[in-house]
Design an enzyme around this catalytic site. Structure first.
Site, PDB file in Angstrom:
ATOM      1  N   CYS A  28       0.835  -1.215   0.000  1.00 53.12           N
ATOM      2  CA  CYS A  28       0.000   0.000   0.000  1.00 53.12           C
ATOM      3  C   CYS A  28       0.864   1.257   0.000  1.00 53.12           C
ATOM      4  O   CYS A  28       0.517   2.262  -0.637  1.00 53.12           O
ATOM      5  CB  CYS A  28      -0.931   0.015   1.213  1.00 53.12           C
ATOM      6  SG  CYS A  28      -2.098  -1.355   1.240  1.00 53.12           S
ATOM      7  N   ARG A  40      -7.909  -4.281  -3.378  1.00 54.71           N
ATOM      8  CA  ARG A  40      -7.366  -3.136  -4.143  1.00 54.71           C
ATOM      9  C   ARG A  40      -8.303  -2.856  -5.320  1.00 54.71           C
ATOM     10  O   ARG A  40      -8.186  -3.455  -6.382  1.00 54.71           O
ATOM     11  CB  ARG A  40      -5.959  -3.453  -4.639  1.00 54.71           C
ATOM     12  CG  ARG A  40      -5.003  -3.743  -3.507  1.00 54.71           C
ATOM     13  CD  ARG A  40      -3.581  -3.945  -3.954  1.00 54.71           C
ATOM     14  NE  ARG A  40      -2.809  -4.504  -2.861  1.00 54.71           N
ATOM     15  CZ  ARG A  40      -2.303  -3.809  -1.850  1.00 54.71           C
ATOM     16  NH1 ARG A  40      -2.445  -2.498  -1.823  1.00 54.71           N
ATOM     17  NH2 ARG A  40      -1.641  -4.402  -0.886  1.00 54.71           N
TER      18      ARG A  40
HETATM   19  C1  BEZ Z   1       0.566  -4.627   1.836  1.00 55.26           C
HETATM   20  O1  BEZ Z   1       1.777  -4.881   1.910  1.00 55.26           O
HETATM   21  O2  BEZ Z   1       0.163  -3.506   1.514  1.00 55.26           O
HETATM   22  C2  BEZ Z   1      -0.400  -5.711   2.118  1.00 55.26           C
HETATM   23  C3  BEZ Z   1      -0.094  -6.997   1.747  1.00 55.26           C
HETATM   24  C4  BEZ Z   1      -1.010  -8.013   2.011  1.00 55.26           C
HETATM   25  C5  BEZ Z   1      -2.218  -7.724   2.628  1.00 55.26           C
HETATM   26  C6  BEZ Z   1      -2.526  -6.420   2.962  1.00 55.26           C
HETATM   27  C7  BEZ Z   1      -1.624  -5.410   2.710  1.00 55.26           C
END
Ligand code: BEZ
Length: 218
Positions: free
Chosen positions: A54, A131
């Site tokens: 993110c 997402r």
């Molecule tokens: C992230 O790194 O943004 C992420 C990865 C897996 C699940 C939720 C967030």
């Protein structure tokens, strides 16, 4: 007592219909969908603040923010986190990377917006939004949706290209082919009658592969 089964049916909004209205708490204060009428809007969700994928996405969205605004397109983020978490995270991103996040971010703690837009996929996570990207036109109509899993960061160049395509489609009543970029040839609308199809072929236009497939420069 048995726990209720996780709902497997996520209600998704539909393309070509008015985008679900919302009144949201954001890092820029209260915002409604109607505040964006007259401009294009890219509404996107991310799973959680202070997570690595993110963070890379927020930096990438900051990188296209100016380009989108120059196209009369606003950017609006969302996650199921508090406004305080959002404020702390965007401050942290700027402190650690120098990238300033200038677009507002919805703090959707009651999931009202996430539910209306079908952003939570219980099979992936019952507590986080996937997402998702929604492109909403200046009249408030939902024009495009993209859904990505938690583990794959999005390509923000594709989001810009999508908005460029939609704006071109609206301005010129055409369609855009695979991997189209501004400046490339576009697809002319297909003929709707046998007579028009025959007329198109009689023209002998070099830009027609066949009666149903003609390209043109803008
Ligand atoms: C992230 O790194 O943004 C992420 C990865 C897996 C699940 C939720 C967030």
């Amino acid at each position: 007592m048995d726990t209720p089964a996780t709902p497997s049916c996520v209600r998704l909004p539909r393309l070509g219909e008015p985008a679900p209205d919302f009144a949201a708490v954001t890092t820029h204060g209260a915002l409604h969908l109607s505040d964006f009428l007259g401009a294009w809007l890219v509404l996107f969700s991310h799973p959680a603040d202070f997570t690595p994928v993110c963070t890379t996405e927020f930096m990438a969205f900051a990188g296209i923010h100016g380009q989108l605004r120059a196209m009369n397109c606003e950017l609006l983020g969302l996650s199921i986190d508090s406004v305080f978490a959002h404020i702390a995270w965007v401050r942290n991103i700027e402190e650690k990377t120098g990238v300033r996040i200038e677009f507002p971010v919805i703090a959707d703690l009651d999931r009202a917006v996430a539910t209306a837009y079908g952003m939570v996929m219980p099979g992936e996570s019952a507590t986080e939004a996937s997402r998702c990207v929604f492109v909403i036109d200046p009249k408030g109509v939902l024009r495009a949706m993209i859904y990505y899993p938690l583990t794959t960061g999005r390509n923000t160049g594709e989001i810009v290209r999508l908005v460029q395509s939609l704006q071109t489609v609206d301005a010129h009543q055409v369609a855009t082919p695979a991997n189209w970029r501004p400046g490339d040839k576009v697809i002319a609308p297909p003929p709707r009658t046998q007579e028009d199809a025959a007329a198109r072929m009689a023209d002998g236009s070099p830009e027609c592969l066949d009666w149903y497939f003609c390209t043109k420069d803008l």
